[in-house]
Design an enzyme around this catalytic site. Structure first.
Site, mmCIF file in Angstrom:
data_model
loop_
_atom_site.group_PDB
_atom_site.id
_atom_site.type_symbol
_atom_site.label_atom_id
_atom_site.label_comp_id
_atom_site.label_asym_id
_atom_site.label_seq_id
_atom_site.Cartn_x
_atom_site.Cartn_y
_atom_site.Cartn_z
ATOM 1 N N LYS A 175 48.195 38.866 -3.297
ATOM 2 C CA LYS A 175 49.588 38.618 -2.863
ATOM 3 C C LYS A 175 49.826 39.159 -1.447
ATOM 4 O O LYS A 175 50.457 38.498 -0.635
ATOM 5 C CB LYS A 175 50.592 39.279 -3.828
ATOM 6 N N ARG A 227 59.224 43.215 -10.311
ATOM 7 C CA ARG A 227 58.128 43.481 -11.249
ATOM 8 C C ARG A 227 58.651 43.692 -12.660
ATOM 9 O O ARG A 227 57.844 43.900 -13.573
ATOM 10 C CB ARG A 227 57.374 44.729 -10.814
ATOM 11 N N ARG A 285 38.295 47.140 -3.320
ATOM 12 C CA ARG A 285 39.356 47.642 -2.457
ATOM 13 C C ARG A 285 39.414 49.173 -2.511
ATOM 14 O O ARG A 285 39.669 49.823 -1.499
ATOM 15 C CB ARG A 285 40.696 47.045 -2.921
ATOM 16 N N ARG A 338 42.419 53.692 -1.633
ATOM 17 C CA ARG A 338 43.749 53.768 -2.247
ATOM 18 C C ARG A 338 43.672 54.659 -3.457
ATOM 19 O O ARG A 338 42.828 54.471 -4.332
ATOM 20 C CB ARG A 338 44.211 52.352 -2.661
ATOM 21 N N ARG A 353 47.186 49.760 -14.542
ATOM 22 C CA ARG A 353 48.059 48.870 -13.750
ATOM 23 C C ARG A 353 48.021 47.444 -14.292
ATOM 24 O O ARG A 353 49.035 46.745 -14.300
ATOM 25 C CB ARG A 353 47.655 48.913 -12.275
HETATM 26 P P1 AMP Z 1 51.310 47.278 -4.865
HETATM 27 O O1 AMP Z 1 50.835 47.641 -3.500
HETATM 28 O O2 AMP Z 1 52.286 46.127 -4.868
HETATM 29 O O3 AMP Z 1 50.186 47.079 -5.855
HETATM 30 O O4 AMP Z 1 52.159 48.533 -5.400
HETATM 31 C C1 AMP Z 1 51.583 49.814 -5.532
HETATM 32 C C2 AMP Z 1 52.419 50.673 -6.469
HETATM 33 O O5 AMP Z 1 53.743 50.819 -5.934
HETATM 34 C C3 AMP Z 1 52.630 50.107 -7.857
HETATM 35 O O6 AMP Z 1 51.533 50.372 -8.719
HETATM 36 C C4 AMP Z 1 53.896 50.848 -8.289
HETATM 37 O O7 AMP Z 1 53.628 52.189 -8.617
HETATM 38 C C5 AMP Z 1 54.697 50.848 -6.991
HETATM 39 N N1 AMP Z 1 55.527 49.624 -6.883
HETATM 40 C C6 AMP Z 1 55.428 48.639 -5.943
HETATM 41 N N2 AMP Z 1 56.355 47.684 -6.158
HETATM 42 C C7 AMP Z 1 57.058 48.070 -7.256
HETATM 43 C C8 AMP Z 1 58.119 47.489 -7.992
HETATM 44 N N3 AMP Z 1 58.672 46.318 -7.651
HETATM 45 N N4 AMP Z 1 58.576 48.172 -9.074
HETATM 46 C C9 AMP Z 1 58.059 49.347 -9.434
HETATM 47 N N5 AMP Z 1 57.036 49.942 -8.811
HETATM 48 C C10 AMP Z 1 56.527 49.311 -7.721
#
Ligand code: AMP
Length: 190
Positions: A9, A84, A123, A129, A140
């Site tokens: 994404k 989400r 990654r 990360r 996750r």
């Molecule tokens: P991502 O980079 O989108 O995979 O997000 C990394 C982490 O940020 C996720 O595993 C959540 O802990 C937090 N996070 C990002 N977006 C959201 C969201 N819309 N709602 C809740 N937690 C989020």
């Protein structure tokens, strides 16, 4: 953009935002920047992120609503990693109704779980990360299945859902996404 972690994404959001000349709002990136700065928001988010859990809805919703009020969003936006949960989707609907700017589409990235795991493990070593360790990756993916997958039905019921095969060269996936959005990828540089 909907889809599990590792579906691509982030990569595609940058490309679509560039194509449309609109804002790219990636909630994970905003949280990571806040963690790096040591802000209060970063301190709240970090423990959830490190565990692979979702940051609580109220925190995410108020952050995204503030971001949507910034001037670069008047030309439209790509949302990467938000909503989400159903509560987040409802908050977004309410805000967009107030603004009179409905969503054009919800793009669901389809990638088989084995491929996701392979990508996320790659990654983890490339980007360091902290939430890409094996246990956290599994968690996750579970959180996605429980909390986020229901959004596929949510947007299908609203007639906004497009399913996109997200496996293949980056350019090809971008072309598929643009097609879903009514653009002709043959006529544009992807
Ligand atoms: P991502 O980079 O989108 O995979 O997000 C990394 C982490 O940020 C996720 O595993 C959540 O802990 C937090 N996070 C990002 N977006 C959201 C969201 N819309 N709602 C809740 N937690 C989020």
């Amino acid at each position: 953009m909907l889809g599990p972690p590792g579906a691509g994404k982030g990569t595609q959001a940058v490309r679509l935002a560039e194509h449309f000349g609109c804002a790219d709002i990636a909630t994970g990136d905003i949280f990571r920047a806040n963690v790096a700065e040591g802000s209060q928001l970063g301190r709240i988010a970090q423990e959830y992120m490190d565990r692979g859990d979702l940051v609580p809805d109220q925190v995410v919703i108020s952050m995204v609503m503030a971001r949507l009020a910034e001037p670069d969003c008047t030309r439209g936006f790509v949302l990467d990693g938000f909503p989400r949960t159903v509560a987040q989707a409802e908050a977004l609907d309410q805000r967009l109704a107030e603004l009179g700017t409905p969503l054009d589409a919800a793009l669901n990235f389809e990638v088989h779980e084995d491929e996701l795991f392979r990508r996320l493990a790659g990654r983890a070593s490339a980007l360091h990360r902290s939430d890409d360790g094996e246990q956290t990756i599994r968690h996750r993916l579970e959180v996605f299945a429980i909390k986020t997958r229901p959004l596929i039905d949510y947007y299908a019921h609203r007639g906004l859902l497009a399913m996109v095969d997200a496996v293949g060269p980056v350019e090809q996936v971008t072309a598929r996404l643009l097609r879903c959005l009514g653009e002709d990828p043959a006529l544009v540089a992807v």
